[in-house]
Structures are given as structure tokens and as C-alpha cells.
Design a protein around this motif. Structure first.
Motif, mmCIF file in Angstrom:
data_model
loop_
_atom_site.group_PDB
_atom_site.id
_atom_site.type_symbol
_atom_site.label_atom_id
_atom_site.label_comp_id
_atom_site.label_asym_id
_atom_site.label_seq_id
_atom_site.Cartn_x
_atom_site.Cartn_y
_atom_site.Cartn_z
ATOM 1 N N VAL A 1 7.226 -30.479 30.288
ATOM 2 C CA VAL A 1 6.686 -31.740 30.812
ATOM 3 C C VAL A 1 5.210 -31.585 31.149
ATOM 4 N N THR A 2 4.834 -30.454 31.729
ATOM 5 C CA THR A 2 3.411 -30.212 31.997
ATOM 6 C C THR A 2 2.604 -30.244 30.700
ATOM 7 N N GLY A 3 3.141 -29.628 29.650
ATOM 8 C CA GLY A 3 2.456 -29.664 28.367
ATOM 9 C C GLY A 3 2.333 -31.072 27.823
ATOM 10 N N VAL A 4 3.403 -31.873 27.933
ATOM 11 C CA VAL A 4 3.351 -33.272 27.494
ATOM 12 C C VAL A 4 2.304 -34.038 28.287
ATOM 13 N N THR A 5 2.284 -33.842 29.609
ATOM 14 C CA THR A 5 1.363 -34.565 30.479
ATOM 15 C C THR A 5 -0.082 -34.287 30.117
ATOM 16 N N PHE A 6 -0.427 -33.023 29.942
ATOM 17 C CA PHE A 6 -1.819 -32.690 29.652
ATOM 18 C C PHE A 6 -2.193 -32.962 28.198
ATOM 19 N N ARG A 7 -1.223 -32.980 27.320
ATOM 20 C CA ARG A 7 -1.556 -33.387 25.947
ATOM 21 C C ARG A 7 -1.885 -34.882 25.913
ATOM 22 N N LEU A 8 -1.199 -35.675 26.733
ATOM 23 C CA LEU A 8 -1.569 -37.086 26.872
ATOM 24 C C LEU A 8 -2.957 -37.215 27.490
ATOM 25 N N LEU A 9 -3.240 -36.399 28.488
ATOM 26 C CA LEU A 9 -4.517 -36.463 29.185
ATOM 27 C C LEU A 9 -5.677 -36.081 28.271
ATOM 28 N N TYR A 10 -5.427 -35.083 27.394
ATOM 29 C CA TYR A 10 -6.475 -34.585 26.500
ATOM 30 C C TYR A 10 -6.355 -35.143 25.076
ATOM 31 N N ASP A 11 -5.681 -36.260 24.908
ATOM 32 C CA ASP A 11 -5.562 -36.857 23.580
ATOM 33 C C ASP A 11 -6.952 -37.022 22.959
ATOM 34 N N PRO A 12 -7.140 -36.593 21.691
ATOM 35 C CA PRO A 12 -8.470 -36.666 21.078
ATOM 36 C C PRO A 12 -9.050 -38.076 20.998
ATOM 37 N N ASP A 13 -8.191 -39.112 20.962
ATOM 38 C CA ASP A 13 -8.672 -40.487 20.906
ATOM 39 C C ASP A 13 -9.056 -40.938 22.315
ATOM 40 N N PRO A 14 -10.330 -41.242 22.577
ATOM 41 C CA PRO A 14 -10.740 -41.651 23.934
ATOM 42 C C PRO A 14 -10.081 -42.941 24.400
ATOM 43 N N ASP A 15 -9.505 -43.722 23.470
ATOM 44 C CA ASP A 15 -8.774 -44.916 23.883
ATOM 45 C C ASP A 15 -7.435 -44.577 24.522
ATOM 46 N N ARG A 16 -6.959 -43.347 24.320
ATOM 47 C CA ARG A 16 -5.681 -42.928 24.906
ATOM 48 C C ARG A 16 -5.832 -41.742 25.853
ATOM 49 N N GLY A 17 -6.741 -40.828 25.553
ATOM 50 C CA GLY A 17 -6.898 -39.627 26.372
ATOM 51 C C GLY A 17 -7.877 -39.831 27.512
ATOM 52 N N THR A 18 -7.397 -39.764 28.732
ATOM 53 C CA THR A 18 -8.252 -40.007 29.902
ATOM 54 C C THR A 18 -9.353 -38.963 30.007
ATOM 55 N N ALA A 19 -9.011 -37.688 29.862
ATOM 56 C CA ALA A 19 -10.016 -36.635 29.966
ATOM 57 C C ALA A 19 -11.040 -36.741 28.838
ATOM 58 N N THR A 20 -10.575 -37.094 27.647
ATOM 59 C CA THR A 20 -11.495 -37.263 26.524
ATOM 60 C C THR A 20 -12.454 -38.414 26.783
ATOM 61 N N TRP A 21 -11.947 -39.493 27.360
ATOM 62 C CA TRP A 21 -12.794 -40.644 27.674
ATOM 63 C C TRP A 21 -13.820 -40.301 28.752
ATOM 64 N N LEU A 22 -13.422 -39.482 29.725
ATOM 65 C CA LEU A 22 -14.330 -39.126 30.816
ATOM 66 C C LEU A 22 -15.408 -38.143 30.372
#
Length: 579
Positions: free
Chosen positions: A132-153
Motif C-alpha cells: 500500500v505504501t508503494g501504491v500511495t507513493f507511486r500515485l504521488l510521484y506519477d510522471p503526469d503532473p495532472d495526476r502526480g502531486t509531487a510531480t506537479w509541485l
């Protein structure tokens, strides 16, 4: 007429005629052996023999001795040295960050109005399955800035080959800081406040207060415990890397645990066995170093203190005010991302950001239609069965080691400590051979047996410490009142409640959150929850909504258990370790 006898080192008067009943005052060798037998069979057959089998395979080829050939092959081919170095980097950097952050957050959040809320937010990730931690951070670091919060920031592509290890480490730190906070909070609560007050009253600086009132009395040992626990956990990191690292960069993220699985799976091969032996040696040296570092004597009593008007602290006031709320916000963001993603239909979750897509329960419906309920039921049953069996086996062995003093009791403690840190990938091949031989490979019973064997050593150590802390007089009274060792153990059991709770909660959560044991030893009829979630991550973007929904469902129970019983768990773990 009376007769004198000796019980546990004390002279007693027995007010009856004839010799003392051996089953009460002098436990028989047979009784001691019976108490130790279940744990001995499990550890011997599913941990110790597999370790020896792996060591033998590392220096032989078809029964022929080949010396260090397999070691050279394992390190020379496919970047073996790089993988080993990356594993050591994990074991050095991540524990240091977790230890420092845990200390600062524990010190800063004590006796503050928001301290309890901050602690709950920090503790929650401890209970999450690493899948679950891996799923959570993969969502956070999604390469698409429209979906990945960390990528957008940040505007980066965090999951590329250059940053994947940093991204993985950040996820691991997020998951483990809460444990460090709990352990340090327990250490702070055990420190006499007059020590710090005395140092400051006699003109000591903040550094003097930290060194003389915190570090020497208790924190040195606590740091060793936290660092060792986290280092061992990083050395065994497996599911987090498989879930979070895209397949294209898996080699750049690989550590020893992943490499052994890649090269051998559930079989015994020479190079993977050699890599496993190196891994075991590194773990053994790490545990030995932590044990030696933590050995210390309580310092001489300080000079008489002058009571101050307000309690002093080694953490500046500005840090105490700012750090806890800031940390709570940062630690809450990944959880918000996970829950928000789960509340979108599969199509919207795959194409839009979690902050823009419409809310719905379509992903949850999709998860249950896909058969998650069956995996939930199997995992719950497996967790309950394993927890009950581990507790029973560990209580019997712990009582025998704590109070019956069988020959080799100290050596048994060393063996248990070693068995508790053996990574399952190292012994996967030999364990599979054992399960095949007894006809349990790929079954629910085989899966449960492996979990029991892996969980028993740690449980025995925790319960042995708790039983050894029972006052001698209470043990003497229980022995005189009970006719058999089973009844003596039953009378002593109430004194071990925190340790029992710790063992039950940790074992249940460990089995519930498991991924690697299910991957290596499961089968079509034994598909635990972690493995079911991992299967959905293969098409991660398309399945992001259902994967997030399944992750939320898988996390509710372990998070509740850890939060509700966190104090008892910490008390049970530190019993005897901080004295």
C-alpha cells in the motif's frame, strides 16, 4: 516434621513429610524439553536447516566443492557489486534519517496541545502494508503532473532511473518514522526529569543537557534499537520496490532482496545462495554492532538538583511549535492522495487528477467484483490462525528459557535473534523443498506454517524478556501453588499482558500485510491480500482507482489495531530493553 529445600536459589521450608514434589520445585528435563519442542521443530526445520542448506549451496555445485566461485559470479555479473552497495546505502542512510526525525518529532511533540493528533498521523503509516505504501507513493510521484502531486509541485520526474532510489527511500522514511517516534516517546517517559533539570540548574547548555541527561542514561541505547530495527527492515525491503518502481527502472532500484528473487525465485542456485550468505553476514554484523553499542551502564547520580520554575528541554521552543504541525501536514498528504484516488470511478482516476475528478464509488465496486473479498477472507483467517499458534508456541518456549534455565539457554537466545532477522528470500529454496516433502507446498497450511516459523523467534524473545522481568517472589508463589509448569505459566501470564498484546498485534499485522511469503509460497488456493493487490498494479495507470480502493480496504484493520494498541505494543517491545 519439616524438610529444607532450595527453590530458584532461595531456601524454603516444606511443611510436609517426604521429598519435595519434583514437578513443582524441580522441573524435570522432560517438561523443559516438551515446552521447547514446538519452537525447536519449527525453527530447526524451516529456518536453521534452510540456512545451512543455503550456505552449503553457496560453496558447492552438484555436490562438488567450488569454493568462492559462486560469490565471484554473483558479484561480477549484472552489476552485483552495485546492488550490494545500494543495499548498504539503504541500511545506512534511511535508518539515520528515521532516527533523527523520530527523535526530533518525539521531543517536539511532547506535552503540546497537538501532540496526540500529530502522533496519530505519524503512527498510521506504520501499519500500512508496504504494498500500500508503494501504491500511495507511486500515485504521488506519477510522471503526469495532472495526476502526480509531487510531480506537479516539483516539476521533476521522480520515477526515472536517476531519482528512483531517492523516491523509494522517501516512501520508506514516511512509513517508519512513526515507530521511531513511539519508541523515543517511551524513552523520554522513562527518563527521570530531574536529570535534565540538574544539568541546566548547574549552568549546563542545551548540548550538556542532551549529553548528560538524555544520551548517556537512555537515548544511546534507544538510538541503537531504532537504528537496528530500521536497518534490518531496509535490508529486507522487497514489496515496496516491486510495487513502486516501474519495470523499466527496476534494475536501477534493485537491492539484494530483489536480486535474489530475480535470479532464483523459489529454487536453490549457487550464485543466489552466495548472495544470500553475504546478506546474512551483513545482517549478523549489524545486529552484533547494535547490541555492543547499546550496552552501557547507568551514569553516576547527578549532584542534588535545584528545582526550576519551568521544565527545561533540549529542543528549542521554535522547533517545538513549528515542527509537529508541519510534519503532520506532510505525513497526511500521501494518505489524502490515496483515499481521494479511491473515491473516483476507474476511468476518471486513470485520466484525471484526484483533486479534479468527480467523486464516486465505482472503484470500490470494481475491486469487489474482481474477487477481493475472497482474498480478504483468506488473509483474515491466515492472520488469526498464525497469531494464535505463534503466541502458544512462543509462550511455552519463553517460559522455559526465562525460568527453567535449560542447558544452552544463552546460546538459544543468540540463535533466536539470528533466526528473527533471516530474510525469507535467503531460505526460500530450501523451505520449498521441505514443504514439498511434507506435501504442503502452495497450500493454506504451508503458508501458515512458514509464517509461524518466521514469527516465532521474535515472539519468543519479546515474551522471554517479559517473563524474566516478573519478580522472583511472584514466580516462587506461582510454583508453590501450581502442580505443573502449565499452571505456573498460567499464573504468571497476567504479568506479561503488554508483551502478549505486542506479539498478537504485531504478528497479526505482519501476516495481514505480508507480500513476500505469499509470493514465494502461496498458490492458486492461497492468494493473500498483498499478492492480490500486487496483481492489480501491473497495469498501474489504468487500474489506479481500483488499486487505491483495494489499498484503502486492506489498510483499515491494521491501522486501527496499531493506533488502538500502540502504547501496549511499545511497552511490550521495550520491556527489559531500556533498563
Amino acid at each position: 516434621m519439616s524438610e529444607r529445600g532450595v527453590l530458584l536459589g532461595e531456601t524454603l521450608v516444606l511443611d510436609d513429610v517426604g521429598p519435595a514434589r519434583r514437578g513443582r520445585a524441580y522441573p524435570t528435563v522432560g517438561t523443559t524439553a516438551a515446552l521447547l519442542l514446538p519452537a525447536a521443530l519449527l525453527l530447526g526445520g524451516l529456518v536453521l536447516w534452510p540456512v545451512l542448506r543455503t550456505a552449503y549451496a553457496s560453496v558447492t555445485d552438484g555436490g562438488r566443492f567450488v569454493g568462492l566461485d559462486h560469490f565471484r559470479t554473483a558479484l561480477a555479473e549484472d552489476g552485483g557489486w552495485t546492488v550490494l552497495g545500494r543495499t548498504l546505502l539503504w541500511a545506512a542512510v534511511v535508518p539515520a534519517v528515521v532516527t533523527v526525525a523520530g527523535y526530533l518529532l518525539a521531543a517536539a511533540s511532547r506535552r503540546t496541545s497537538s501532540g496526540r493528533l500529530v502522533t496519530l498521523i505519524l503512527v498510521a503509516p506504520i501499519a500500512l502494508p508496504l504494498v500500500v505504501t508503494g501504491v500511495t507513493f507511486r500515485l504521488l510521484y506519477d510522471p503526469d503532473p495532472d495526476r502526480g502531486t509531487a510531480t506537479w509541485l516539483t516539476g521533476g520526474l521522480w520515477l526515472g532511473p536517476k531519482m528512483i532510489t531517492v523516491a523509494l527511500m522517501s516512501a520508506f522514511v514516511w512509513a517508519w518514522v512513526g515507530l521511531a517516534v513511539l519508541v523515543f516517546r517511551a524513552a523520554f517517559d522513562a527518563l527521570p526529569p530531574v536529570l535534565s533539570d540538574a544539568v541546566r540548574a548547574y549552568g549546563g547548555t542545551r548540548l550538556d543537557a542532551f549529553r548528560d541527561a538524555h544520551w548517556r542514561p537512555l537515548l544511546r541505547r534507544t538510538v541503537a534499537i531504532v537504528f537496528a530495527l530500521v536497518a534490518l527492515a531496509t535490508a529486507r525491503t522487497f514489496d515496496l520496490i516491486l510495487v513502486m518502481a516501474p519495470g523499466s527502472v527496476l534494475d536501477e532500484a534493485s537491492v539484494v532482496s530483489v536480486r535474489i528473487w530475480q535470479t532464483s525465485g523459489g529454487t536453490v542456485t549457487g550464485p543466489s545462495a552466495a548472495l544470500g550468505v553475504l546478506w546474512l553476514a551483513a545482517l549478523g554484523l549489524g545486529v552484533l554492532g547494535a547490541a555492543l553499542w547499546s550496552r552501557q551502564a547507568w551514569p553516576p547520580p547527578p549532584r542534588p538538583p535545584v528545582p526550576p520554575a519551568t521544565p527545561s528541554t533540549v529542543v528549542p521552543r521554535l522547533v517545538r511549535r513549528v515542527l509537529p504541525p508541519v510534519a503532520a501536514v506532510w505525513w497526511a498528504i500521501p494518505l489524502v492522495v490515496l483515499v481521494a484516488t479511491s473515491l473516483h470511478a476507474p476511468r476518471e482516476a486513470a485520466t484525471q487528477g484526484w483533486w479534479t475528478a468527480p467523486v464516486g464509488l465505482g472503484s470500490y465496486e470494481s475491486v469487489f467484483d474482481g474477487g477481493l473479498a475472497r482474498s480478504l477472507t483468506l488473509t483474515a483467517a491466515l492472520s488469526i490462525v498464525v497469531t494464535v499458534v505463534v503466541l502458544a508456541v512462543a509462550l511455552l518456549a519463553a517460559y522455559a528459557l526465562a525460568w527453567l534455565s535449560p542447558p544452552g539457554a544463552q546460546a538459544a537466545g543468540v540463535v533466536l535473534l539470528g533466526a528473527a532477522v533471516v530474510p525469507v528470500q535467503v531460505i526460500a529454496g530450501p523451505v520449498t523443498e521441505v514443504l514439498d516433502w511434507i506435501g504442503l507446498a502452495g497450500s493454506f497450511a504451508g503458508l501458515a506454517l512458514v509464517h509461524v516459523a518466521l514469527g516465532a523467534p521474535f515472539a519468543v524473545l519479546v515474551l522471554r524478556n517479559a517473563l524474566a522481568d516478573v519478580p522472583l517472589e511472584r514466580v516462587r508463589q506461582a510454583r508453590l501453588a501450581g502442580r505443573r509448569e502449565w499452571s505456573v505459566l498460567a499464573r504468571l501470564a497476567p504479568a506479561t499482558v503488554p508483551a502478549v498484546v505486542a506479539v498478537c498485534v504485531l504478528e497479526f499485522v505482519q501476516v495481514w500485510n505480508d507480500f513476500v511469503v505469499g509470493l514465494l509460497f502461496g498458490g492458486p488456493d492461497a492468494l493473500p491480500l498483498g499478492l492480490a493487490l500486487y496483481g492489480q498494479t501491473r497495469q498501474f495507470v489504468a487500474n489506479s482507482g481500483p488499486v487505491a480502493a483495494g489499498s484503502v480496504i486492506a489498510s483499515v484493520l491494521p491501522v486501527l489495531l496499531v493506533i488502538v494498541f500502540r502504547r501496549q505494543v511499545v511497552r511490550g517491545l521495550v520491556t527489559g530493553a531500556m533498563k
